[in-house]
Design a protein around this motif. Sequence first.
Motif, short mmCIF file in Angstrom:
data_model
loop_
_atom_site.label_atom_id
_atom_site.label_comp_id
_atom_site.label_asym_id
_atom_site.label_seq_id
_atom_site.Cartn_x
_atom_site.Cartn_y
_atom_site.Cartn_z
N GLU A 21 0.80 -1.21 0.00
CA GLU A 21 0.00 0.00 0.00
C GLU A 21 0.84 1.27 0.00
OE1 GLU A 21 0.86 -1.34 4.07
OE2 GLU A 21 -0.18 -2.37 2.45
N ILE A 22 2.14 1.19 0.19
CA ILE A 22 3.01 2.37 0.16
C ILE A 22 3.07 2.89 -1.28
CG2 ILE A 22 5.34 3.26 0.52
CD1 ILE A 22 5.68 1.16 2.70
N LYS A 23 2.86 4.17 -1.42
CA LYS A 23 2.86 4.81 -2.74
C LYS A 23 4.26 5.35 -3.08
CE LYS A 23 -1.68 4.51 -3.07
NZ LYS A 23 -2.27 3.50 -3.85
N VAL A 24 4.51 5.44 -4.36
CA VAL A 24 5.79 5.95 -4.85
C VAL A 24 6.04 7.36 -4.34
CG1 VAL A 24 7.01 6.68 -6.95
CG2 VAL A 24 5.88 4.46 -6.88
N LYS A 25 5.00 8.18 -4.28
CA LYS A 25 5.18 9.57 -3.85
C LYS A 25 5.73 9.67 -2.42
CE LYS A 25 0.38 10.27 -2.37
NZ LYS A 25 -0.86 10.99 -2.69
N THR A 50 1.89 1.89 -6.49
CA THR A 50 2.43 1.26 -5.28
C THR A 50 3.89 0.88 -5.53
OG1 THR A 50 1.82 -0.97 -5.97
CG2 THR A 50 0.17 0.29 -4.71
N ILE A 51 4.62 0.70 -4.43
CA ILE A 51 6.01 0.28 -4.62
C ILE A 51 6.08 -1.15 -5.13
CG2 ILE A 51 6.96 1.97 -3.02
CD1 ILE A 51 7.42 -0.29 -1.04
N MET A 104 11.91 11.12 -8.86
CA MET A 104 12.59 9.94 -9.39
C MET A 104 12.53 8.88 -8.29
SD MET A 104 13.90 10.34 -12.50
CE MET A 104 15.26 9.22 -12.68
N VAL A 105 12.31 7.65 -8.70
CA VAL A 105 12.34 6.55 -7.74
C VAL A 105 13.36 5.53 -8.24
CG1 VAL A 105 10.40 5.29 -8.81
CG2 VAL A 105 10.94 4.91 -6.40
N ALA A 106 14.20 5.10 -7.33
CA ALA A 106 15.25 4.14 -7.66
C ALA A 106 15.07 2.89 -6.80
CB ALA A 106 16.62 4.76 -7.40
N LYS A 107 15.74 1.83 -7.21
CA LYS A 107 15.69 0.59 -6.43
C LYS A 107 16.10 0.86 -4.99
CE LYS A 107 16.43 -2.72 -10.15
NZ LYS A 107 17.36 -3.68 -10.75
N ARG A 108 17.06 1.73 -4.81
CA ARG A 108 17.54 2.06 -3.47
C ARG A 108 16.40 2.62 -2.61
NH1 ARG A 108 22.21 5.50 -4.21
NH2 ARG A 108 23.28 3.54 -4.48
N ASP A 109 15.52 3.43 -3.20
CA ASP A 109 14.37 3.98 -2.46
C ASP A 109 13.44 2.88 -1.98
OD1 ASP A 109 15.21 6.68 -2.95
OD2 ASP A 109 14.34 6.53 -4.97
N ILE A 110 13.25 1.89 -2.82
CA ILE A 110 12.38 0.77 -2.45
C ILE A 110 13.02 -0.05 -1.32
CG2 ILE A 110 11.33 -1.38 -3.26
CD1 ILE A 110 11.00 0.01 -6.02
N ILE A 111 14.32 -0.26 -1.43
CA ILE A 111 15.03 -1.01 -0.39
C ILE A 111 14.97 -0.26 0.95
CG2 ILE A 111 17.31 -1.83 0.35
CD1 ILE A 111 17.79 -2.45 -2.69
N LYS A 112 15.11 1.05 0.91
CA LYS A 112 15.00 1.86 2.14
C LYS A 112 13.61 1.67 2.75
CE LYS A 112 18.13 5.62 0.96
NZ LYS A 112 18.18 7.06 0.58
N ALA A 113 12.57 1.71 1.92
CA ALA A 113 11.20 1.54 2.42
C ALA A 113 11.02 0.15 3.03
CB ALA A 113 10.20 1.76 1.29
N LEU A 114 11.61 -0.85 2.41
CA LEU A 114 11.52 -2.22 2.95
C LEU A 114 12.21 -2.32 4.30
CD1 LEU A 114 12.26 -4.32 -0.27
CD2 LEU A 114 10.09 -4.17 0.94
N SER A 115 13.33 -1.64 4.45
CA SER A 115 14.09 -1.73 5.70
C SER A 115 13.37 -1.04 6.86
CB SER A 115 15.49 -1.14 5.53
OG SER A 115 15.42 0.26 5.42
N ARG A 116 12.51 -0.08 6.55
CA ARG A 116 11.78 0.66 7.59
C ARG A 116 10.54 -0.07 8.05
NH1 ARG A 116 11.22 6.29 4.79
NH2 ARG A 116 12.05 5.16 3.06
N SER A 117 10.01 -0.94 7.21
CA SER A 117 8.74 -1.61 7.57
C SER A 117 8.97 -2.87 8.39
CB SER A 117 7.95 -1.94 6.33
OG SER A 117 8.65 -2.86 5.52
#
Length: 152
Positions: free
Chosen positions: A3-7, A112-113, A139-152
């Motif tokens: 449910e996390i959005k790219v924005k 969504t991510i 801009m969204v990069a793979k690194r941004d997605i990994i950061k979001a994964l690490s926070r959840s």
Amino acid sequence: MAEIKVKEIMSKDVVFIKHGTPVKEVAKIFLEKKIGGAPVADEKGELVGIVTENDLIMQDVRLRFPSYIHLLDGVIFLESVKKYDEELRKAIGATVDDVMTREVITVAEEATIEDTATIMTEKKISRLPVLREGKVVGMVAKRDIIKALSRS
């Protein structure tokens, strides 16, 4: 997580490269801004391409002519000639227009991510321009997605 959005995870401070910028200047911008890619905009600010580190290093890659076979009086290419032409264009390119990817894959800021990660994986790309009403807003990069994964 889906449910996390790219924005919520995108980089909002987008560095644009103006079309016509010399390749060496693009490389300097990447190093100064510590980025691995950027959207390319025309005089009106419209998205016309994306340039990445991979596009820049194509100038140092050894090109390999596509394999082919002779059959009767013709030639049959066993690999894509179009791909070779694109690699050659990038290898001898002097400006960002010569090396950029013109068919830009983008994502909406409401995506969504999970959807974004799927696109990146399927298309084998590391970053995507994020659009709102047809304009690049991040801009969204793979690194941004990994950061979001690490926070959840």
